[in-house]
Enzyme design. Structure first.
Site, PDB file in Angstrom:
ATOM      1  N   SER A 275      20.952  41.183  38.366  1.00 42.07           N
ATOM      2  CA  SER A 275      19.817  40.316  38.056  1.00 42.07           C
ATOM      3  C   SER A 275      19.831  39.847  36.611  1.00 42.07           C
ATOM      4  CB  SER A 275      18.508  41.055  38.366  1.00 42.07           C
ATOM      5  OG  SER A 275      18.472  41.468  39.707  1.00 42.07           O
ATOM      6  N   HIS A 333      15.873  41.629  32.838  1.00 41.68           N
ATOM      7  CA  HIS A 333      15.655  40.237  33.228  1.00 41.68           C
ATOM      8  C   HIS A 333      15.319  39.377  32.015  1.00 41.68           C
ATOM      9  CE1 HIS A 333      14.565  41.227  37.699  1.00 41.68           C
ATOM     10  NE2 HIS A 333      15.730  41.736  37.322  1.00 41.68           N
TER      11      HIS A 333
END
Length: 377
Positions: A275, A333
């Protein structure tokens, strides 16, 4: 009655011995307090406590990871298997020194290797152009095979864009690591090397390996779908070689940001997934093409601009990092998204456009290298 009061005091219940108000005589009290009987009572009481009620001392074992403690937080997307042992350092800032040097060194090596790869790729394209002319002439006089499986695979591969062909290898690596998680005998090794955790004994190699690691099928499918969707755009912007350098560096940089957040908050726990690197790809495309239209899978009727999508994602990950949401690694992230924005805005000019000195050194090394026959050019 008198002896029972003394026994209760001997058990440590805090009740002092007192004379009975009724139901006993002075002779009974004297007999109960006689030295021989008192010693015998004490002796019997000691034997009973030792043999009947005292527990054997427990064997001291090394501290294992505690998933219920506040110092250890595990995401719902990581495997529910016990790690070997977690020993958070008493000096947590020192644990970031090696990951910092690894991040800087790996990023430099990634971009240096990408520059050399591009140089070699340009040379091979010139050579393959002439080889292709010869191959086309041979194919024209060679009988063609109809319905060949290999021919169908080549046709499918040639119909892919450059970006899709590039990320196909990344997706294959993620699928392979996902299959390794299914092997029970490998789970301790996978936890140690394919999950990143600043409290683990292995700090550096998981920063890269965890980028290709997924335990949940849904997690892997969602990440690979986003990567496939943005592959053509990002490769058209950066090129194949530069994209690979950015992707691998983004995985390591986002993991380092996750390390910093975990050390600062004291919420240790393993993380895994692509991610962080995919957020770099998404942020780079949205920064370069802010007016592009995006849609959510299964809801194609709702569209929004890429710039607004990037703002919403950054806001959500910032809130998750501040509020301590545990389902995703919001720090990774956010680190990946910020790296993507920075690279498209400044990094391309600072890093990639200054690669010529390295390429010249490599060219001189290739030119001055000995020939296959042993002589020098």
């Amino acid at each position: 009655m008198a002896w029972r009061g003394w026994a209760q005091r001997g058990w440590g219940c805090g009740q002092a011995w007192t004379l009975p108000v009724c139901g006993g005589s002075y002779e009974e009290l004297t007999a109960a307090l006689a030295p021989s009987r008192l010693l015998r009572r004490r002796f019997n009481f000691f034997i009973q406590q030792k043999c009947g009620f005292r527990k054997a001392p427990r064997k001291v074992e090394p501290r294992r990871s505690d998933t219920s403690s506040e110092a250890y937080k595990r995401s719902a997307l990581i495997p529910p298997v016990e790690e070997t042992a977690f020993y958070p350092s008493p000096y947590p800032i020192r644990t970031l020194v090696k990951p910092l040097f690894f991040t800087v060194g790996f990023t430099g090596c990634a971009f240096g290797s990408a520059a050399i790869w591009q140089y070699e790729s340009l040379k091979s394209k010139v050579q393959s152009y002439f080889d292709g002319i010869k191959a086309d002439w041979l194919d024209s006089i060679r009988p063609q095979k109809e319905g060949d499986f290999r021919k169908e695979i080549n046709k499918w591969w040639n119909n892919l864009s450059d970006g899709q062909r590039t990320v196909t290898g990344i997706i294959a690596a993620n699928v392979f690591v996902f299959c390794l998680w299914r092997v029970p005998s490998l789970q301790r090794t996978m936890i140690r090397y394919f999950t990143s955790n600043p409290a683990s004994k292995v700090l550096c190699s998981p920063m890269l390996l965890s980028t290709f690691s997924h335990f949940s099928l849904f997690h892997m499918a969602a990440n690979m779908y986003v990567l496939w969707s943005f592959s053509s755009s990002i490769v058209n912007i950066l090129g194949q070689e530069q994209f690979m350098a950015v992707y691998l560096s983004a995985g390591v940089i986002s993991t380092f940001v996750s390390y910093v957040c975990k050390v600062a908050t004291g919420r240790y726990g393993p993380s895994l997934g692509a991610s962080g690197a995919i957020m770099t790809v998404l942020a780079a495309v949205c920064t370069k093409i802010p007016e592009g239209r995006l849609a959510i899978i299964f809801l194609p009727m709702f569209t929004f601009t890429a710039g607004n999508a990037l703002k919403a994602i950054i806001a959500m990950d910032t809130a998750g990092m501040i509020l301590g949401w545990k389902f995703f690694d919001h720090a990774a992230h956010l680190g990946g998204a910020l790296f993507g924005i920075w690279y498209i805005t400044y990094g391309h000019e600072l890093i990639w456009k200054n690669r010529e000195p390295l390429v010249k050194i490599w060219h001189e090394m290739r030119t001055n290298s000995p020939k296959k026959g042993g002589g020098s050019k």
